[in-house]
Design a protein around this motif. Sequence first.
Motif: not given
Length: 376
Positions: A67, A70-77, A140, A144
């Motif tokens: 997991w 996916p969490w790391y990739d979602a940190q776009l901010q 996260y 989800d």
Amino acid sequence: MGSISSYETAAGKRYRVRYRKPDHAQTDKRGFRTKRQAEEFLSSVEVSKLRGEWVDPSRSRITVAEWAQPWYDAQLQLKATTLSGYRYTLDKHVLPTWGAVRLSDIGHADVQAWVTVLSKTLAASTVRQIYLVLAGLAKYAVRDGRLSRNPCDGVQLPRVVKKHRGYLSHAQVRQLADGCGEYTDVVLFLAYTGLRWGEMAALRVGRLDMLRRRINVAQAVSPARGQLVWSTPKSHSSRSVPFPEFLSELLALRCGGKSRDDLVFLGPDGGVLRSGNFRRRSFASAVFACKSVDSDFPDLSPHDLRHTAASLAVSSGANVKAVQRMLGHASAAMTLDVYADLFDDDLDAVAAALNIGATESVVSKVRAKAEILPLT
């Protein structure tokens, strides 16, 4: 409503619970030793569905290691340097302990015990950063639909003791700057503008307004896992910062013969001036030399010159809003929170002003009373 049925196994009778998920797909769970256990499970399923808290057990069986990406990739901010820190924390502290653990098996008490162990060998601020990564990963998972609650919520964290800041006086700034040789102007620039190191290192000639004595801070550069990353300033917004007149000549010398797109400050190799290299080659020895002749000279890093800039600005009469804009803080409240100690003298001024107001009020009242008293 679901149903309960029994079946035989080599170990004896067991019970199966059949129920429907919120999407109406039918599923079951086997292996209950008693009918009562099966009934309690079915009741909990129905209640959680009614509350909108039901979580598909199959989705929470994913491990923390699976997991984490996916969490790391979602940190776009987040900025590249922050992401780099998250990656380091995951690899160094989180995954070695939690990587093989399923999300559904993360227990609140287990997280608390982990934090307690970390606190025995690491600084409180470091422990908090490590905890935030696991807590963010679990949060996260809740969003989800993989966890019904965050097991990290409510964990007791070590208290961070506020580090004493060493603010330099004007004389100490000059003393330190003189000790940095060819980078004298770098120390003066940081101490009198409050720019972050990455903002200073990314400053281009065209961003200087020499007539108005303004710096347009619109870019920053920082190392992330060995690579230089160019981005916006920390607040993600540009700002205009004034600089004192005495810096004009030093900046003009730095800009001489350069185009508008060239960097103002350069490293020895002609590239970006890096904080670590500057500290090792010039700054650390200059601080040591200053401390050897001035017992009040504080330990500090290049970044601490930003704190000195705030201190000098406040002592010169700048208000909170002006300091906030100069430093690029998100709000005046943040500036007050970070530099509350710089405004201690304001409390004395408030008390003095209240005293004057109260005294004048009493005097006026006495005078008015005297004026209406009849003459005898």
